[in-house]
Scaffold this active site. Structure first.
Site, PDB file in Angstrom:
ATOM      1  CG  ASP A 452      -2.241   0.712   0.973  1.00  0.00           C
ATOM      2  OD1 ASP A 452      -2.324   1.496  -0.003  1.00  0.00           O
ATOM      3  OD2 ASP A 452      -3.191   0.486   1.737  1.00  0.00           O
ATOM      4  CG  ASP A 520      -9.290   2.765  -0.543  1.00  0.00           C
ATOM      5  OD1 ASP A 520      -8.804   1.657  -0.823  1.00  0.00           O
ATOM      6  OD2 ASP A 520      -8.628   3.674   0.003  1.00  0.00           O
TER       7      ASP A 520
END
Length: 699
Positions: A452, A520
């Site tokens: 990430d 997301d």
């Protein structure tokens, strides 16, 4: 032979197109043609551009393959540099060429030079049999005894044939809303798509798509996608006589590069082509990426069904809780169990712990082994979350090495998401980042890493570099190199590239990572638009998509709708399995089993976008692979009658083949010709209703 040269004219022949250039009498490399094929006997000739007026130079109007800044030139260029004597002009002329065959592909190198300064620019073109994709890149070589400072180093310059304006397609997105397509007609001036944040970003994407009178199946479409995950710049311009051009490459914003004697700079590749229709472009790029761009180890293997425990536990992970989730996930048919944030250091929320990549012994008293043993015993593989490029100021790492971040001593660091960016241009930081993940992979049976990156760069001081403006380039290269080292040392490892969703979703990332996290936002209505945009030029199989509990809007949608949307990528599960009743668990299990039946078709098949909410009140996407065709139907908000009935014509089937399928509760057998030319009627009376229809070719 896909590449030929005749009297200074270079002809590149793809499956259906010609790309032609030639050296004119002044040694300049002209662009001559890009489009449909001509007989090779036809005569292509170069030209000498002429001055149109005292305000418009000859160089401004020429169609060039790689224009450098020098002389009277005022339009976007591909190369700028400063020589040791402070001359800031570069005049490239033709020197030589080479044609070779490497790894089953034909390679053309055209060498240009700025002779007084002994600077060379090699333009590379790679062609492969059976495709209309051309891979382009540039290499700048310093053959002199003095350092040259490169300012702008584009991967390629492109010229388009029509004098009529083109429509440019790219995105206008943000976090939670990536890949939202926007179209702009380029009538005059320059249209710029760029990132200045350190990654390829959520807003626009590193490609150009220029079209005329195009839809899914017809119309001229020219495209080029840059394989780069850092700052990029795409400049599309149209001049006063109607010539449209594009320059694409690493962004020259706050960038320069010291090219020392005998050194060379290799730009990222651009994958470009000309086709008829957006659908052809998408499928051409999808097939090419699977065959040649994605990391070889898993490129042709379907991605596993994944469960990620993030939304079930957030930061409150512990061994027993994760094992309970794993038991349920395995029962549902999940193949890969991933534990997300919260397992390391003193991590309780996003304010502390980043950089301390050791197991939190309060949450996992015996380390991760009991959990991983449980996961593997259940027949699943295990994955783990890292954010290796970042550090919290509240961490052991930062307290020990505050100098390891990008910073200026005179500036207060910006704490976006309460974290700072590690200076990955330092070798010691690179080694630290690699070792943290390598140590975990050596100690534990980890098959998957979710990598990430949750913030953009700021205070970009890098005192370790001779030229700190190189950091934008060197950081991205370091990310690639660390990922490659991990995969080389641990051959069974898969790595997902995530950057607060789709902030690093591009062909550069997909050259080193096995998949990307698209957004997301897991709301299925939003995801239809996000996935539609992503599929424009990026491969379907690399698109991770989650079914979750999260509904960021107020729209109700059932499990059928969520699965039918998410199964159009690489299916993942992300909800809190502990809260589901038996009915909900059975729905998950049944859909996972169904996905495995159609997975190869979705991940490797040809995509046909038949309808979408922008023009219709239904999304209809069809995937065709081998003997199977899968049709996904998802309706928008419907009225009682007007938007209740839909007529769907399929595409991409074999006309003479016969297909068996269920329709309105009956089993039918119809020809491909009938399904494509006559079509089927569907009644879908509910708001946000969905269907999956599977067509099997009868042998």
């Amino acid at each position: 032979m896909l590449i030929s040269e005749r009297d200074g004219i270079f002809i590149l022949e793809t499956e259906n197109t010609h790309y032609v250039m030639g050296v004119n009498c002044e040694g300049e490399l002209n662009h001559l043609h890009w489009g449909k094929k001509c007989p090779v006997e036809d005569y292509f000739c170069t030209y000498k551009p002429w001055e149109r007026s005292s305000n418009h130079s000859a160089r401004d109007f020429g169609k060039t393959e790689y224009l450098s800044y020098g002389g009277a030139v005022y339009r976007p260029v591909a190369l700028t540099c400063t020589y040791a004597d402070r001359c800031r002009e570069t005049m490239l002329t033709y020197k030589d060429f080479n044609i070779s065959e490497q790894d089953g592909a034909f390679l053309l190198e055209i060498i240009l030079e700025d002779k007084p300064y002994r600077l060379e620019a090699s333009l590379f073109y790679r062609l492969r049999e059976g495709t209309d994709i051309i891979e382009r890149w540039s290499v700048i070589r310093n053959c002199s005894d003095s350092t040259v400072v490169l300012g702008k180093i584009a991967s390629g310059e492109f010229n388009f044939p029509s004098k009529r304006p083109y429509t440019s397609t790219n995105f206008n997105g943000t976090w939670l809303a990536e890949f939202r397509k926007e179209e702009t007609v380029v009538k005059n001036g320059s249209l710029v798509y760029e990132s200045r944040k350190g990654g390829s970003d959520h807003t626009v994407s590193p490609f150009f798509v220029l079209s005329q009178n195009a839809d899914e199946r017809q119309g001229d479409v020219f495209f080029g996608a840059l394989a780069w995950s850092g700052n990029f710049k795409v400049e599309v311009s149209r001049d006063c006589v109607g010539v449209t051009r594009a320059v694409i490459g690493i962004n020259d914003f706050d960038f320069s590069y010291n090219l020392h004697p005998t050194e060379e700079f290799v730009t990222p590749s651009v994958y470009c082509g000309y086709v008829q229709g957006y659908g052809k472009m998408s499928n051409l790029m999808n097939d090419y990426a699977v065959e040649y761009i994605l990391p070889r180890s898993f490129a042709k293997e379907p991605l596993p069904v994944l469960y990620n425990s993030w939304e079930a536990t957030w930061f409150n992970v512990n061994s027993l809780g994760q094992q309970k989730l794993a038991e349920i996930a395995a029962e549902l048919g999940v193949e890969l169990f991933v534990m997300d944030d919260g397992w390391f250091g003193k991590r309780k929320d996003d304010h502390a712990g980043l950089g301390d990549w050791y197991v939190n012994r309060l949450k996992f008293p015996r380390g991760l082994k009991p959990l991983i043993d449980k996961v593997t015993k259940l027949g699943m593989k295990f994955g783990l979350w890292f954010e290796p490029e970042m550090v919290n100021p509240d961490s052991d790492l930062y307290r020990s090495h505050p100098e390891w971040t990008y910073h200026y001593d005179t500036r207060t660091p910006t704490r976006m998401r309460d974290q700072l960016v590690l200076n990955l241009t330092r070798e010691d930081v690179q080694e630290f980042v690699f070792s943290c993940m390598d140590d975990m992979l050596n100690e534990y049976d980890i098959s998957y890493i979710k990598w990430d990156m949750n913030r953009s760069y700021s205070e970009t001081g890098a005192e370790n570099l001779e030229n700190p403006q190189e950091l934008w380039y060197r950081h991205t290269k370091a990310v690639y190199e660390i990922a490659d080292r991990l995969k080389e040392k641990h051959p069974g490892l898969q790595i997902e590239c995530c950057a607060s969703g789709g902030g690093r979703a591009d062909l550069g990332a997909l050259s080193h990572f096995d998949m990307v996290w698209t957004s997301d936002d897991t709301d299925p209505i939003d995801r239809l638009q996000i996935q539609d945009g992503f599929s424009l030029i990026y491969p379907t199989k690399s698109m991770r998509a989650w079914v979750t509990d999260t509904n960021r809007g107020s729209r109700p949608n059932d499990w059928d709708f969520r699965f039918n949307v998410t199964m159009q990528g690489s299916l993942s599960i992300g909800g809190n399995l502990l809260k589901y009743d038996k009915r909900e668990l059975k729905i998950h299990k049944d859909y996972i089993a169904l996905y495995k039946r159609i997975r190869n078709t979705v991940q490797f098949g040809a995509l046909h976008r038949l309808a979408n909410f922008a023009k219709d009140s239904i999304y209809a996407n069809e995937y065709v692979y081998g003997n199977q065709c899968v049709l996904f139907l998802c309706t928008d908000v419907t009225s009682f009658f007007n938007d209740k009935f839909y007529h769907i014509k399929l595409a991409g089937l074999e006309e003479d083949a016969v297909y068996k399928f269920e329709h309105e509760g009956k089993e039918l057998t119809l020809s491909g010709a009938y399904l494509m030319n006559v079509g089927l009627d569907y009644e879908m009376g509910g708001t946000l209703e969905s269907k999956i229809v599977i067509f099997e070719k009868v042998q």
